[in-house]
Design an enzyme around this catalytic site. Structure first.
Site, PDB file in Angstrom:
ATOM      1  N   TYR A   1       0.877  -1.340  -0.310  1.00 28.92           N
ATOM      2  CA  TYR A   1      -0.064  -0.081   0.245  1.00 28.92           C
ATOM      3  C   TYR A   1       1.009   1.563   0.007  1.00 28.92           C
ATOM      4  O   TYR A   1       1.402   1.537   0.674  1.00 28.92           O
ATOM      5  CB  TYR A   1      -0.908  -0.482   1.243  1.00 28.92           C
ATOM      6  N   CYS A   2       0.635   2.405  -0.898  1.00 28.66           N
ATOM      7  CA  CYS A   2       1.198   3.214  -0.709  1.00 28.66           C
ATOM      8  C   CYS A   2       2.941   3.165  -1.296  1.00 28.66           C
ATOM      9  O   CYS A   2       3.136   2.291  -2.160  1.00 28.66           O
ATOM     10  CB  CYS A   2       1.067   4.362   0.036  1.00 28.66           C
ATOM     11  N   LEU A   3       3.557   3.545  -0.358  1.00 31.52           N
ATOM     12  CA  LEU A   3       5.097   3.312  -0.725  1.00 31.52           C
ATOM     13  C   LEU A   3       5.728   2.318  -0.281  1.00 31.52           C
ATOM     14  O   LEU A   3       6.552   2.032  -1.049  1.00 31.52           O
ATOM     15  CB  LEU A   3       6.044   4.648   0.330  1.00 31.52           C
TER      16      LEU A   3
ATOM     17  N   GLY B   1       3.904  -0.143  -1.491  1.00 28.96           N
ATOM     18  CA  GLY B   1       3.589  -0.707  -3.241  1.00 28.96           C
ATOM     19  C   GLY B   1       5.170  -0.781  -3.473  1.00 28.96           C
ATOM     20  O   GLY B   1       5.208  -1.559  -4.290  1.00 28.96           O
TER      21      GLY B   1
ATOM     22  N   MET C   1      -1.637  -1.015  -4.333  1.00 27.03           N
ATOM     23  CA  MET C   1      -2.845  -0.426  -3.805  1.00 27.03           C
ATOM     24  C   MET C   1      -2.467   0.882  -3.620  1.00 27.03           C
ATOM     25  O   MET C   1      -1.599   1.311  -2.516  1.00 27.03           O
ATOM     26  CB  MET C   1      -3.441  -0.372  -2.374  1.00 27.03           C
TER      27      MET C   1
END
Length: 580
Positions: free
Chosen positions: A311-313, A315, A339
């Site tokens: 998720y975010c960083l 990811g 994501m």
């Protein structure tokens, strides 16, 4: 990992860095050199563009005429639609009296001025695009400070509330202001309300911490079904925030949803680093974070590939790890889910306005002095992107309307701030964000360049429609740099709200597509036109996709593996989540 080249420096340069660090504390981390450069670039190009100057004079005349015509029509009772409309995310003008004089005239005057400056800071031949965007952004920040909605005597909502309460709203607002000033000066964290206590009401999915090092704790969640899919799920959250955004209240917890669907779920809980951990690197987070978690999972659930989700960083880090694993013949990943995560940063949205060589050097010196970048310093940047809503609308509600901020699960999480180690954040800002090395073929892991196209595991990529941190078109470009089987979802909402899209959430929709391995690339605009929204939650699409990429269900694995060095250390959510 790829980072700025190490060059010898004269000891006297430490004096320069100390001066810059002190200046950064005064400016909130914003480089005055970057600001001056943007304004100078804009002004010099405007000064030698008489055609644009004449165009702006005509624009001012047109806007003034439209204002006068609207004011005259209102005086005679023949007013039609207002000539200037607020922008899509501008919620300052919701009170019905903004449509009535004299408030409508103040509002329209402000919007007309905003419209003129938007035109004045638009692209100009020869002007650097970033300079145009940056000057436009700074003008919007300055205009927002003088918006009529900010002043009690000009805002019909404040006037109405003051008359209703006989000024009690202003008294309560003054108390809120005093409390916020003290909190800002002391930098004291607000305690988490008891009704949102961690481990009881938030982050309360049952589980055990089965591994811990200085960077992270690995949580294994207890099974809730008699049988589970054999491939476990590893969640890699961003280190810029605490992991429990994915395990908020029971009804909107993505982790609880996965466990209830028969998946064995593991999640990394990153530490909140201190100045003593300033030298932690991106490579540390890859090896002692992602890869260490995979080693633990392989010991607890032996012989099974892992569904990895970032998720975010987190990811971005997962994509780096997956590419390096694919390059080295490590096939432990059954699938990769990203994501709201970017791998290419050319179109990284308004966050790019804050980054250039001067700005990164400024932040590096500030982190060099204190050992980390504190999240309040990042939070100011995120708030500035949507200042009209996150700063001024909130200030009016809190200080003039006297409305207390009611806590919710997501606002409690948002206030539970984290820090970023100086070295790691510098490597991220330079190598990944500013220089865009991942997709440029210049990001090296253990001395060898990685390529996303080496990833053969199927991918599931999620973007959100109104994301200001990871714009969906930027997330979409994952398809441009990969050749594997890939499912792409565009869901309603922003960076956090779009991901928290539990089944039954009213008003949700998403678009979805599937690209076969090796299929030709389709641009984002063509993709958007060709895929209609579907009502409901993307979570169900994702769990179905995971099931299709999983084997037949089996008995749940044990919690931890003591005999292999992974005993259950404590109950979830662990200890790192409580680090302040």
């Amino acid at each position: 990992m790829a980072a700025q080249d190490e060059r010898p420096s004269h000891p006297h340069q430490n004096l320069d860095r100390s001066v810059m660090a002190a200046m950064a504390q005064l400016t909130g981390g914003v480089s005055p050199h970057a600001v001056a450069d943007a304004w100078t670039d804009w002004w010099l190009h405007m000064a030698r563009a008489p055609g644009r100057q004449l165009e702006l004079i005509e624009k001012a005349q047109q806007n003034t005429l439209r204002l006068m015509q609207h004011a005259a029509a209102e005086m005679t009772g023949k007013a039609q639609d207002a000539p200037f409309a607020p922008k899509a995310n501008d919620t300052r003008w919701t009170h019905p009296d903004w449509a009535k004089p004299p408030f409508s005239q103040w509002q329209q005057g402000f919007l007309a001025l905003q419209d003129w400056w938007d035109h004045a800071t638009d692209d100009l031949r020869g002007l650097r695009h970033k300079s145009a965007e940056r000057t436009g952004f700074m003008i919007r920040q300055m205009l927002d400070t003088v918006a009529p909605s900010n002043f009690p005597a000009l805002n019909p909502g404040i006037i109405e509330k003051t008359l209703q309460t006989r000024g009690q709203n202003l008294t309560e607002g003054a108390a809120h202001l005093a409390a916020d000033v003290v909190q800002t000066l002391t930098q004291a964290k607000r305690p988490i309300p008891e009704e949102f206590a961690l481990g009881k009401h938030l982050a309360c999915t049952p589980g055990k911490v089965v591994y811990r090092n200085d960077i992270m704790e690995l949580i294994q969640y207890s099974p809730q079904t008699d049988l589970v899919h054999p491939e476990p799920v590893l969640i890699v959250p961003a280190w810029i925030m605490k992991y429990y955004i994915l395990d908020l209240s029971p009804e909107n917890s993505l982790i609880r949803h996965l466990v209830a669907q028969g998946f064995t779920v593991f999640c990394i809980s990153w530490c909140n680093p201190t100045a003593d951990q300033a030298d932690l690197s991106l490579e540390d987070y890859r090896k002692r974070g992602v890869l260490a978690a995979l080693d633990a999972i392989n010991a607890i659930v032996p012989g099974r590939q892992v569904h990895a989700n970032g998720y975010c960083l987190g990811g971005t880090m997962l994509a780096i790890a997956a590419a390096s694993m694919a390059r080295d013949g490590d096939d432990r990943l059954a699938s990769v889910t990203l994501m709201a995560a970017q791998v290419d940063f050319i179109e990284a949205g308004e966050l790019l306005l804050f980054l250039d060589e001067s700005q990164v050097a400024f932040l590096e010196d500030m982190m060099w002095e204190q050992g980390y970048l504190d999240r309040p310093q990042m939070a100011r940047t995120f708030a500035a992107i949507r200042a009209e809503d996150l700063i001024y609308t909130r200030a009016v509600r809190r200080y003039f309307l006297g409305i207390e901020d009611l806590p919710s699960d997501i606002t409690v999480w948002n206030g539970d701030t984290t820090r970023m180690p100086a070295r790691m954040h510098s490597e991220y800002l330079r190598g990944i964000f500013l220089e865009n090395r991942i997709t440029a073929g210049r990001f090296a892991v253990e001395g060898k360049v990685i390529a996303l196209k080496d990833i053969t595991a199927p991918m599931f990529v999620v973007a959100t429609e109104s994301d200001h941190i990871a714009p969906w078109r930027s997330v979409y470009k994952t398809q441009l740099f990969t050749d594997n089987d890939l499912t792409f979802v565009l869901t309603k909402g922003g960076h956090n709200g779009g991901i928290l899209s539990e089944p039954g959430h009213k008003g949700r929709h998403y678009r979805i597509s599937h690209r076969r391995a090796g299929a030709p690339y389709m641009g984002p605009d063509s993709w958007l036109k060709g895929h209609d929204p579907r009502p409901g939650s993307w979570w169900q699409e994702w769990t179905c996709w995971l099931e299709q990429n999983s084997g037949a269900q089996v008995a749940p694995p044990a919690m931890g593996a003591r005999d292999k060095g992974y005993p259950a250390l404590c109950d979830a959510p662990g200890t790192y989540i409580h680090q302040g």
